[in-house]
Motif scaffolding. Structure first.
Motif, short mmCIF file in Angstrom:
data_model
loop_
_atom_site.label_atom_id
_atom_site.label_comp_id
_atom_site.label_asym_id
_atom_site.label_seq_id
_atom_site.Cartn_x
_atom_site.Cartn_y
_atom_site.Cartn_z
N ARG A 131 1.97 1.65 -3.70
CA ARG A 131 1.59 2.17 -4.25
C ARG A 131 1.17 3.67 -4.38
NH1 ARG A 131 -3.46 -1.42 -3.44
NH2 ARG A 131 -1.87 -2.33 -4.25
N ALA A 132 1.01 4.11 -2.82
CA ALA A 132 0.39 5.11 -2.41
C ALA A 132 1.25 6.26 -3.20
CB ALA A 132 0.61 5.49 -1.20
N GLN A 133 2.90 5.96 -2.95
CA GLN A 133 3.97 7.03 -3.41
C GLN A 133 4.11 6.79 -5.00
OE1 GLN A 133 7.21 4.64 -1.61
NE2 GLN A 133 7.26 5.80 -0.17
N ARG A 134 3.82 5.52 -6.14
CA ARG A 134 3.98 5.89 -7.21
C ARG A 134 3.06 6.69 -7.39
NH1 ARG A 134 3.16 -0.28 -8.56
NH2 ARG A 134 3.77 -0.85 -6.41
N GLU A 135 1.72 6.28 -7.65
CA GLU A 135 0.55 7.71 -7.63
C GLU A 135 0.57 9.02 -6.87
OE1 GLU A 135 -2.91 6.25 -5.43
OE2 GLU A 135 -3.17 4.15 -6.43
N GLY A 136 1.45 8.91 -6.10
CA GLY A 136 1.69 10.63 -5.66
C GLY A 136 2.57 11.03 -6.61
N ALA A 171 2.99 10.51 -9.45
CA ALA A 171 2.59 10.43 -11.37
C ALA A 171 1.55 11.03 -11.58
CB ALA A 171 1.45 8.79 -11.55
N ASN A 172 1.07 11.98 -9.75
CA ASN A 172 0.35 13.39 -9.90
C ASN A 172 0.95 14.28 -9.65
OD1 ASN A 172 -2.42 11.61 -9.87
ND2 ASN A 172 -2.77 11.54 -7.86
N ARG A 228 1.16 -0.95 0.41
CA ARG A 228 0.34 0.05 -0.28
C ARG A 228 0.82 1.29 -0.24
NH1 ARG A 228 -3.29 -2.56 4.12
NH2 ARG A 228 -4.93 -3.51 3.29
#
Length: 100
Positions: free
Chosen positions: A91-96, A98-99, A88
């Motif tokens: 995943r949060a780091q990757r989404e952060g 990417a955003n 988790r």
């Protein structure tokens, strides 16, 4: 009253075998041929001094629920929880990233 003499044990690649084990499996009584190999298999070797255990079986060794096969114990749940939390976070780091 005679006492049974304990068989000597040797260690080969981290696995304990009885000392009367042949040098190679090909010299063993249970060896068929090059194509078939040992009829007992490595897990059931006649010369094994103790059963070969997988990493999961070693974790469940003292567990009262692990009768016959490994179970899902509290240790397993703790490891699963650590893995899920790490997933988790990644995943949060990757989404952060990417955003942002």
């Amino acid at each position: 009253m005679s006492k049974k003499a304990k068989r000597k044990i040797i260690l080969i690649d981290g696995i304990r075998y009885y000392a009367d084990r042949p040098d190679t499996c090909r010299k063993c009584f249970f060896w068929k041929n090059r194509k078939v190999g040992c009829i007992l298999g490595k897990q059931n070797c006649y010369y094994l001094a103790e059963a070969v255990m997988t990493a999961q079986e070693k974790k469940c060794e003292g567990c009262c629920y692990a009768k016959g096969q490994p179970c899902v114990s509290a240790v397993c749940y703790q490891e699963l929880d650590v893995w899920l939390r790490a997933t988790r976070i990644n995943r949060a780091q990757r989404e952060g990233a990417a955003n942002g």
